[in-house]
Write a protein that holds these residues in place. Structure first.
Motif: not given
Lengths: 424, 424
Positions: A383-396
């Motif tokens: 299998x092969x897939x990709x998921x998107x995630x969103x966070x709201x933090x600073x770089x580190x």
């Protein structure tokens, strides 16, 4: 048993260093049934340290100090405690030989002043330091029916923790004057504190004066700490079993481990037991996933390595990402994440390829792809897939969250496979 | 003016929350010339809080408290300070209206208990809270020729900081009894605390009541903190210049930066200003060097990426390391380190290749190559070399030390080049 903490160092008072030692010791002593009643920070000043020792022993049986144990002129703790308990300092020859041999092994000369590290107050025990030159100290005495216990630890957090774990806590655990307390920790990831609380819902019928549940959030996930104060171990086990069962029923998919398990160690065990290997293709995380995987001793059993593809030229040249795709979709895209995961798997021969491409910030964000966006690619032989995630933090924090999300993608994929595999 | 901090809350003592408030207030007050002499943390207990107020005012003019200001039953700070200064609590009608309107705007009902937030001790001023419901409090009195100042702040860090910045610091800055204090920090790496002290030797002729020098060790290096308490800024600058000059003369090669500089950021600036790029070939550090380089915003200007060559197959397949060399010298060797650095430079087209191959532990050590041994390889268009370093730490600290040593190899190489370059 009541304890006071005495953390010593000008750098703590002027805020150059945040006092993580007090927090860590507070948590560790509390979980061992020792109540931390007060925590005091003072500078490198002998009379102040002494006065605080007096105040502490007016209320507490155990005092734990950190800091002021090094070889320099502003390291005063050992002299002050020796004086406070009226125990003269003398050179410990075995310790001196040990320090000298550590210098020899590192092929370095030992400065004269370093010899002071081998001075120990008469009647004090050494608390072995597995990672540095200066050991901790332990002292106990009973006078006039009152017991006083003292642990003297260095200020460098890694050394302090190792000494406490190796030599101090085992001593304290032998004592009978601790409150009986049974903790169990469930480690979750992939869900925030409020959402987890909503998933779990009302469990108040399982909680009372004796049974507690705490949510402990951090960047790597929320820990659930289950506590029983029952002094009957069978009753405590039963209470915590019942609570754990409900928590697993309601939020089991987020629970990856127990106790002090790390996600990378749990994942490592899963990979090893299945005879699988993994390779990493990191853009947004810059090598952090590889670092976390290799923090686990024995990770060479299942981690082969991979490519840090920070520049697009490396994505193309080392991972076979298509220039046309980069042009059309941009580097932070599903297609590129998949090509990276596939590419590193092929380049290394690993069973699994995992990739990250995203925007850690502070620059580089757009309306469509804001800072905190990451695509995580996964590839194996089926299998092969990709998921998107969103966070709201600073770089580190974003890099930390991206890497945790990527490790969790592998964990969940393996669990899904397990679940869907036909019974043997 | 001397200050004591009194941070209040059970969660601080049991380590559920790290006391970042004390660190932040310590730094902010120190830079404003107010000496923080002591910092105490206690739980939510009225008699304990009161006793600590007494102790604090025995030594300090200013006491700053955080925590225990909310509406729940364990929020006791306001009652205790009102009682301590003998100032009865009374409802502040304007504040009550303001709190009520905040609830209305969020369309929430106001619980009866919330009204307690509008109670203020007689004679206390409000410190405006721009971001929450509960304001801070300010009180000052002079009795028997002794002045006592009190700031009462909430425990939630964002609210505490906003109140302090908006309302507390402006009040303190008007006072003339602040001590002028000037700090300067020099960041070193590649040398331990005792060795650094030996290199620097005796500087006592430059130190006195007004000028101080502190050694602050951590795993990434030792910081040197230079402090002048002179109230004349030209004199302070002169004192610190003189001390800095001597420190740079004696230990300049170890000093990589000042203030809060990190080695990776300083190195990044050096690379950017020289128009150079770097690529990493990591075995022992598993991606950690890439992670550290990419922790710096804008690092894509000079960091291309690289290869995590954890397995030997990846060293051979992705970096062109010779199987014969691996066989003859082993993976942890000068030749392999050089081949890795050369290989990643060629594979990515970077100006500089840097590599690590070593034994982080706990397993894998031998008599000849004990745990803590690392070879660091360096390659650019003119030169190629490798250095061996030995550390004696645990796995995590070794990885940290290896990566710092590798970054420092690049920094030193660039400085050497600079020094040997013909004058323009």
């Amino acid at each position: 048993m009541r304890a006071h903490l005495l953390t010593i160092g000008d750098e703590l008072l002027i805020g150059q260093t945040t006092n993580t030692n007090a927090a860590w010791l507070g948590e560790q002593l509390t979980t061992r049934g020792i109540r931390v009643a007060r925590s005091v920070t003072v500078g490198d000043d002998a009379s102040t340290i002494r006065r605080e020792l007096e105040r502490a022993y007016a209320d507490a049986t155990l005092v734990v100090t950190t800091g002021g144990l090094g070889p320099t002129h502003d390291d005063l703790t050992k002299e002050v405690v020796a004086d406070y308990f009226d125990r003269p300092l003398a050179t410990d020859d075995a310790l001196l030989a040990q320090i000298r041999s550590a210098y020899d092994r590192r092929e370095r000369d030992m400065a004269e002043k370093v010899k002071d590290l081998a001075e120990v107050p008469d009647g004090f025990d050494l608390l072995d330091n597995p990672v540095g030159t200066a050991p901790g100290l332990w002292y106990q005495e009973e006078t006039g029916g009152r017991e006083r216990l003292l642990a003297v630890l260095p200020g460098v957090p890694t050394e302090m923790k190792r000494i406490a774990e190796a030599s101090l806590f085992p001593r304290l655990e032998q004592r009978s004057d601790r409150r009986t307390v049974t903790h169990r920790t469930l480690q979750t990831t992939g869900i925030g504190e409020s959402d987890l609380q909503a998933e779990i819902g009302d469990v108040s019928d399982l909680l009372d004066d004796e049974v507690h549940l705490a949510y402990l959030p951090s960047t790597s996930g929320v820990r659930l700490r289950l506590t029983s104060y029952s002094d009957r171990s069978d009753r405590a086990a039963e209470q915590l079993d019942r609570l754990e069962e409900v928590l697993r029923e309601r939020a089991g998919q987020y629970i990856f481990g127990t106790g002090t398990d790390t996600l990378e160690a749990v994942l490592g065990d899963m990979l090893r037991s299945r005879g699988l290997t993994v390779a990493t293709a990191e853009s947004a995380t810059g090598g952090y996933i590889g670092h976390r995987l290799t923090n686990v001793p024995g990770s060479s059993d299942y981690y082969l390595g991979g490519v840090v593809a920070y520049a697009n030229s490396v994505k193309v040249g080392r991972l076979g990402v298509s220039e046309a795709t980069l042009e059309a979709d941009g580097a932070v895209s599903e297609a590129v994440a998949r090509q990276m995961a596939r590419g590193v798997r092929e380049a290394t021969g690993a069973s699994i390829g995992i990739s990250t491409t995203g925007i850690a910030g502070p620059g580089g964000g757009t309306d469509e792809k804001p800072v905190g966006t990451v695509w995580i690619g996964y590839a194996d032989d089926e299998t092969e897939h990709a998921v998107r995630q969103k966070f709201l933090q600073d770089r580190m924090m974003n890099k930390d969250l991206f890497s945790t999300a990527a490790l969790d993608v592998i964990r969940r994929q393996l669990e899904r496979k397990e679940a869907s595999a036909p019974a043997p």
